[in-house]
Design an enzyme around this catalytic site. Sequence first.
Site, PDB file in Angstrom:
ATOM      1  N   SER A 125       0.829  -1.216   0.000  1.00 43.23           N
ATOM      2  CA  SER A 125       0.000   0.000   0.000  1.00 43.23           C
ATOM      3  C   SER A 125       0.855   1.254   0.000  1.00 43.23           C
ATOM      4  O   SER A 125       1.904   1.304   0.664  1.00 43.23           O
ATOM      5  CB  SER A 125      -0.878  -0.004   1.253  1.00 43.23           C
ATOM      6  OG  SER A 125      -1.432   1.274   1.455  1.00 43.23           O
ATOM      7  N   GLU A 127       0.158   3.629   1.651  1.00 39.09           N
ATOM      8  CA  GLU A 127       0.191   4.059   3.058  1.00 39.09           C
ATOM      9  C   GLU A 127       1.547   3.749   3.690  1.00 39.09           C
ATOM     10  O   GLU A 127       1.894   4.302   4.728  1.00 39.09           O
ATOM     11  CB  GLU A 127      -0.922   3.370   3.851  1.00 39.09           C
ATOM     12  CG  GLU A 127      -2.301   3.945   3.619  1.00 39.09           C
ATOM     13  CD  GLU A 127      -2.500   5.325   4.237  1.00 39.09           C
ATOM     14  OE1 GLU A 127      -2.173   5.508   5.417  1.00 39.09           O
ATOM     15  OE2 GLU A 127      -2.981   6.226   3.516  1.00 39.09           O
ATOM     16  N   TYR A 149      -2.142   0.529  10.171  1.00 37.00           N
ATOM     17  CA  TYR A 149      -2.313  -0.133   8.866  1.00 37.00           C
ATOM     18  C   TYR A 149      -1.039   0.007   8.022  1.00 37.00           C
ATOM     19  O   TYR A 149      -0.525  -0.976   7.480  1.00 37.00           O
ATOM     20  CB  TYR A 149      -3.510   0.486   8.124  1.00 37.00           C
ATOM     21  CG  TYR A 149      -3.616   0.003   6.703  1.00 37.00           C
ATOM     22  CD1 TYR A 149      -4.312  -1.157   6.394  1.00 37.00           C
ATOM     23  CD2 TYR A 149      -2.989   0.687   5.659  1.00 37.00           C
ATOM     24  CE1 TYR A 149      -4.378  -1.630   5.090  1.00 37.00           C
ATOM     25  CE2 TYR A 149      -3.051   0.225   4.352  1.00 37.00           C
ATOM     26  CZ  TYR A 149      -3.745  -0.921   4.076  1.00 37.00           C
ATOM     27  OH  TYR A 149      -3.799  -1.383   2.782  1.00 37.00           O
ATOM     28  N   HIS A 179      -7.096   2.516  -5.206  1.00 30.27           N
ATOM     29  CA  HIS A 179      -7.762   1.958  -6.377  1.00 30.27           C
ATOM     30  C   HIS A 179      -9.197   1.619  -5.998  1.00 30.27           C
ATOM     31  O   HIS A 179      -9.462   1.058  -4.945  1.00 30.27           O
ATOM     32  CB  HIS A 179      -7.007   0.753  -6.928  1.00 30.27           C
ATOM     33  CG  HIS A 179      -6.590  -0.213  -5.878  1.00 30.27           C
ATOM     34  ND1 HIS A 179      -5.616   0.042  -4.952  1.00 30.27           N
ATOM     35  CD2 HIS A 179      -7.057  -1.448  -5.585  1.00 30.27           C
ATOM     36  CE1 HIS A 179      -5.489  -0.978  -4.142  1.00 30.27           C
ATOM     37  NE2 HIS A 179      -6.360  -1.897  -4.498  1.00 30.27           N
ATOM     38  N   ARG A 222      -5.052  12.128  -2.985  1.00 34.76           N
ATOM     39  CA  ARG A 222      -4.822  10.720  -3.258  1.00 34.76           C
ATOM     40  C   ARG A 222      -4.596  10.501  -4.753  1.00 34.76           C
ATOM     41  O   ARG A 222      -5.057  11.282  -5.583  1.00 34.76           O
ATOM     42  CB  ARG A 222      -6.028   9.870  -2.807  1.00 34.76           C
ATOM     43  CG  ARG A 222      -6.188   9.749  -1.281  1.00 34.76           C
ATOM     44  CD  ARG A 222      -5.090   8.920  -0.690  1.00 34.76           C
ATOM     45  NE  ARG A 222      -5.183   8.758   0.762  1.00 34.76           N
ATOM     46  CZ  ARG A 222      -4.702   9.621   1.659  1.00 34.76           C
ATOM     47  NH1 ARG A 222      -4.113  10.741   1.262  1.00 34.76           N
ATOM     48  NH2 ARG A 222      -4.788   9.373   2.953  1.00 34.76           N
TER      49      ARG A 222
HETATM   50  O1  G4F Z   1     -10.877   6.144   1.154  1.00 34.20           O
HETATM   51  P1  G4F Z   1      -9.961   6.158   2.320  1.00 34.20           P
HETATM   52  O2  G4F Z   1     -10.488   5.577   3.576  1.00 34.20           O
HETATM   53  O3  G4F Z   1      -8.638   5.443   1.818  1.00 34.20           O
HETATM   54  P2  G4F Z   1      -7.127   5.479   2.351  1.00 34.20           P
HETATM   55  O4  G4F Z   1      -7.035   5.752   3.792  1.00 34.20           O
HETATM   56  O5  G4F Z   1      -6.359   6.369   1.431  1.00 34.20           O
HETATM   57  O6  G4F Z   1      -6.693   3.963   2.120  1.00 34.20           O
HETATM   58  C1  G4F Z   1      -6.993   3.253   0.924  1.00 34.20           C
HETATM   59  O7  G4F Z   1      -5.896   3.347   0.042  1.00 34.20           O
HETATM   60  C2  G4F Z   1      -4.693   2.708   0.500  1.00 34.20           C
HETATM   61  C3  G4F Z   1      -3.638   2.914  -0.571  1.00 34.20           C
HETATM   62  O8  G4F Z   1      -3.128   4.198  -0.455  1.00 34.20           O
HETATM   63  C4  G4F Z   1      -4.966   1.242   0.769  1.00 34.20           C
HETATM   64  F1  G4F Z   1      -3.842   0.615   1.159  1.00 34.20           F
HETATM   65  C5  G4F Z   1      -6.051   1.122   1.820  1.00 34.20           C
HETATM   66  O9  G4F Z   1      -6.341  -0.244   2.062  1.00 34.20           O
HETATM   67  C6  G4F Z   1      -7.302   1.808   1.296  1.00 34.20           C
HETATM   68  O10 G4F Z   1      -7.739   1.125   0.150  1.00 34.20           O
HETATM   69  O11 G4F Z   1      -9.508   7.661   2.633  1.00 34.20           O
HETATM   70  C7  G4F Z   1      -8.956   8.484   1.636  1.00 34.20           C
HETATM   71  C8  G4F Z   1      -8.811   9.906   2.188  1.00 34.20           C
HETATM   72  C9  G4F Z   1      -8.105   9.982   3.557  1.00 34.20           C
HETATM   73  O12 G4F Z   1      -7.201  11.045   3.537  1.00 34.20           O
HETATM   74  C10 G4F Z   1      -9.219  10.283   4.536  1.00 34.20           C
HETATM   75  O13 G4F Z   1      -8.826  11.014   5.685  1.00 34.20           O
HETATM   76  O14 G4F Z   1     -10.099  10.454   2.409  1.00 34.20           O
HETATM   77  C11 G4F Z   1     -10.126  11.127   3.648  1.00 34.20           C
HETATM   78  N1  G4F Z   1     -11.521  11.204   4.108  1.00 34.20           N
HETATM   79  C12 G4F Z   1     -12.210  12.354   4.276  1.00 34.20           C
HETATM   80  N2  G4F Z   1     -13.452  12.079   4.720  1.00 34.20           N
HETATM   81  C13 G4F Z   1     -12.299  10.165   4.435  1.00 34.20           C
HETATM   82  C14 G4F Z   1     -13.527  10.719   4.828  1.00 34.20           C
HETATM   83  N3  G4F Z   1     -12.091   8.823   4.416  1.00 34.20           N
HETATM   84  C15 G4F Z   1     -13.130   8.030   4.766  1.00 34.20           C
HETATM   85  N4  G4F Z   1     -12.944   6.689   4.709  1.00 34.20           N
HETATM   86  N5  G4F Z   1     -14.348   8.533   5.180  1.00 34.20           N
HETATM   87  C16 G4F Z   1     -14.597   9.882   5.223  1.00 34.20           C
HETATM   88  O15 G4F Z   1     -15.678  10.308   5.593  1.00 34.20           O
END
Ligand code: G4F
Length: 358
Positions: A125, A127, A149, A179, A222
């Site tokens: 990842s 991450e 994670y 993705h 992202r």
């Molecule tokens: O969609 P997210 O939860 O994905 P995140 O944390 O980037 O992780 C995903 O990508 C990784 C690869 O880089 C994978 F390894 C991992 O398993 C997963 O697939 O959050 C994306 C962004 C973050 O910055 C988070 O703080 O969105 C921001 N965000 C803002 N509001 C939110 C929210 N995330 C989530 N889940 N929910 C919200 O309401």
Amino acid sequence: MKKIIITGVTGQDGSNMVRYLLNNTEHIIYGTVRRLSVTNHENIKDIKDERFKLINLDITDQQSIINNVKSIMPDYIINFAAQSFVGESWNTPIQTFTTNTLSVMYFLESIKEYCPTCRFYSAGSSEEFGDVEYVPQDIKHPCRPRSPYGASKCSARHLVKVYRESYNLFAIHCILFNHEGIRRGKEFVTRKITSNIARIKKEIDNGEKVTPFELGNIYAKRDWSDSEDFVEAVWLMLNMKEPREYVLSSNETHTVKEFVELSCQSAGLKYQWFETINELDTKLIVNGEVIMKISKKFYRPAEVDLLYGDSTETRQILNWKPKVSFKDLVYKMVMNDIKLLDNYNPNDNNLYNIENTL
Ligand code: G4F
């Protein structure tokens, strides 16, 4: 005809990998599921193929892995199962490590002992890069995780390297930037946005009261791709002459806010932002009504502010490039969520036979 074990087939990447392999190879696929009293086969319910078999395998139980590896003697193990929600990893750090790291060690040990020619894929990842030192990030970027994670995936990466170099195993770890797609879980920000925008579009079209949804840090950046593009690249790397580490990314970066804007545009919603100096005040407005607010609840104890990948080298080695653009990805997800609301059937129930159930 080869035998392939894929973990995490009820999730986005595992289910996309099953589809890709059924469509593009002759191989037999053993999709692993955990024994649960309630099944969640939504992502694979449409796959009807004799070459796809479900087996019980708990990746947190070494004996379960040994039993299955010894009885199947697979040619490939593709490990997509994970505790993949970064936000949850602060609440369940030990479970996150057990699922994401120990399981990788169990697989590597089993391959070394019983099936040393089996090719192993470990899902890394972006991450792992965390608190990034430079942009765009390539395979040389150091491990600087910001979450349990991220740390669990860094550890898995080190284990894969150690086993590859110590025992000459064909074991690869690929760092995947974000993705997404139509099979994405709704706890991730992209699907959370597209499913809510689809719902709100329906509410507005039907003249109903609009219920706003909440997001956290919409200024995080992202590098988003389509999961269906990535599974093709994963299969190519598993069939290269030599094992190594890879990066998969779109080579673009966008804010969560841009994802929201493109989702509104895809649904034909005309939006306006209300913003003050305090980002918690930010609101998204359509037809004079608030459809999205910011909530502290969705902020993380430590954020990864900027992910922006460089997969140039991987693209050259594999002679591969992604087909779906960021804009097309968002459009596809929004349209799918609108369609799902039209076709919703609460009685839709699909059960599978599990091969090794007692
Ligand atoms: O969609 P997210 O939860 O994905 P995140 O944390 O980037 O992780 C995903 O990508 C990784 C690869 O880089 C994978 F390894 C991992 O398993 C997963 O697939 O959050 C994306 C962004 C973050 O910055 C988070 O703080 O969105 C921001 N965000 C803002 N509001 C939110 C929210 N995330 C989530 N889940 N929910 C919200 O309401």
